[in-house]
Motif scaffolding. Sequence first.
Motif, mmCIF file in Angstrom:
data_model
loop_
_atom_site.group_PDB
_atom_site.id
_atom_site.type_symbol
_atom_site.label_atom_id
_atom_site.label_comp_id
_atom_site.label_asym_id
_atom_site.label_seq_id
_atom_site.Cartn_x
_atom_site.Cartn_y
_atom_site.Cartn_z
ATOM 1 N N ASP A 256 14.499 -1.873 -3.545
ATOM 2 C CA ASP A 256 13.425 -1.122 -4.207
ATOM 3 C C ASP A 256 12.650 -0.321 -3.157
ATOM 4 O O ASP A 256 11.519 -0.660 -2.813
ATOM 5 C CB ASP A 256 12.493 -2.081 -4.945
ATOM 6 C CG ASP A 256 11.618 -1.362 -5.967
ATOM 7 O OD1 ASP A 256 11.552 -0.118 -5.914
ATOM 8 O OD2 ASP A 256 11.010 -2.041 -6.813
ATOM 9 N N GLU B 77 11.082 2.608 -3.041
ATOM 10 C CA GLU B 77 9.797 3.233 -3.357
ATOM 11 C C GLU B 77 8.674 2.210 -3.442
ATOM 12 O O GLU B 77 7.539 2.480 -3.030
ATOM 13 C CB GLU B 77 9.905 4.028 -4.664
ATOM 14 C CG GLU B 77 10.765 5.280 -4.532
ATOM 15 C CD GLU B 77 10.398 6.112 -3.307
ATOM 16 O OE1 GLU B 77 9.198 6.418 -3.122
ATOM 17 O OE2 GLU B 77 11.305 6.451 -2.527
ATOM 18 N N HIS C 89 12.307 10.404 3.367
ATOM 19 C CA HIS C 89 12.834 9.993 2.066
ATOM 20 C C HIS C 89 14.345 10.180 1.985
ATOM 21 O O HIS C 89 14.930 10.050 0.911
ATOM 22 C CB HIS C 89 12.147 10.772 0.945
ATOM 23 C CG HIS C 89 10.750 10.302 0.688
ATOM 24 N ND1 HIS C 89 10.433 9.300 -0.194
ATOM 25 C CD2 HIS C 89 9.573 10.680 1.241
ATOM 26 C CE1 HIS C 89 9.125 9.080 -0.195
ATOM 27 N NE2 HIS C 89 8.582 9.914 0.668
ATOM 28 N N GLU D 244 0.804 1.093 -6.555
ATOM 29 C CA GLU D 244 1.198 2.165 -7.474
ATOM 30 C C GLU D 244 0.046 3.121 -7.778
ATOM 31 O O GLU D 244 0.246 4.332 -7.878
ATOM 32 C CB GLU D 244 1.710 1.556 -8.786
ATOM 33 C CG GLU D 244 3.044 0.835 -8.653
ATOM 34 C CD GLU D 244 3.440 0.126 -9.931
ATOM 35 O OE1 GLU D 244 2.584 0.015 -10.847
ATOM 36 O OE2 GLU D 244 4.603 -0.328 -10.026
ATOM 37 N N ARG E 224 7.854 1.264 0.154
ATOM 38 C CA ARG E 224 7.129 2.375 0.788
ATOM 39 C C ARG E 224 5.671 2.422 0.336
ATOM 40 O O ARG E 224 4.763 2.566 1.147
ATOM 41 C CB ARG E 224 7.796 3.710 0.448
ATOM 42 C CG ARG E 224 8.940 4.108 1.348
ATOM 43 C CD ARG E 224 9.292 5.575 1.167
ATOM 44 N NE ARG E 224 10.392 5.958 2.032
ATOM 45 C CZ ARG E 224 11.671 5.931 1.664
ATOM 46 N NH1 ARG E 224 11.991 5.544 0.439
ATOM 47 N NH2 ARG E 224 12.618 6.284 2.507
ATOM 48 N N SER E 225 5.456 2.312 -0.965
ATOM 49 C CA SER E 225 4.095 2.422 -1.489
ATOM 50 C C SER E 225 3.226 1.267 -1.007
ATOM 51 O O SER E 225 2.035 1.446 -0.734
ATOM 52 C CB SER E 225 4.112 2.473 -3.023
ATOM 53 O OG SER E 225 4.664 1.294 -3.573
#
Length: 201
Positions: A104, A106, A172, A27, A109-110
């Motif tokens: 989830d 995102e 995305h 994050e 991806r992160s």
Amino acid sequence: MGSVVRDRVREKMKTELAQQVYTVFAERGLENVTAQQAAQAVGISRATFFRYFSSKEDAVVTALRSMSMHFSQMLESMASNPSESLLELLRRSFEPTVVAAEEDPEAVRSRVQLVWSTQALRASWQESRREQQAELAQALHPFCANHRLADTSALLALTLYDHALVRWVDSHNESLREILDEAFDFAAMIDNKWSTGAARK
């Protein structure tokens, strides 16, 4: 408490902490967070962090290894379907990772971007992939005519998955499920054309 039980408890705690810390790094960025800040974010002290991990990178690598796909368990649990091709079986073996990405996207991806953007972590990712390829090849032996076919099939499957993952992370508005299905469908189409051509000869 016996030493075996203590070791299991410690390993479980280490894995859970690694996954929590991995989320913090994903994050905020690995370089933007100190070990102490990461420790505080997950509710432990700096001393506890270094009791389990030698560095921030070590924590992420621990998380990566704990999240690796366990193909042997998955393939053994899959019901055998005589009409299912090897490629279809391989595609199904990636289903848990697809579900995680859908739940989830995102966060997944992160996490992937963190690994790809950090040289030391990329090396660990590649080593993990080599281990997974060997595990998948071993798990495929009962489904393949020989070891060479199992080895090649494992390499192909992971290459298709990584190709789909790269495309999905960069996009995305696409679904990992759809991209992965497309990749395996394309491989099946090539296989069918090759088999048809060979039969004609």
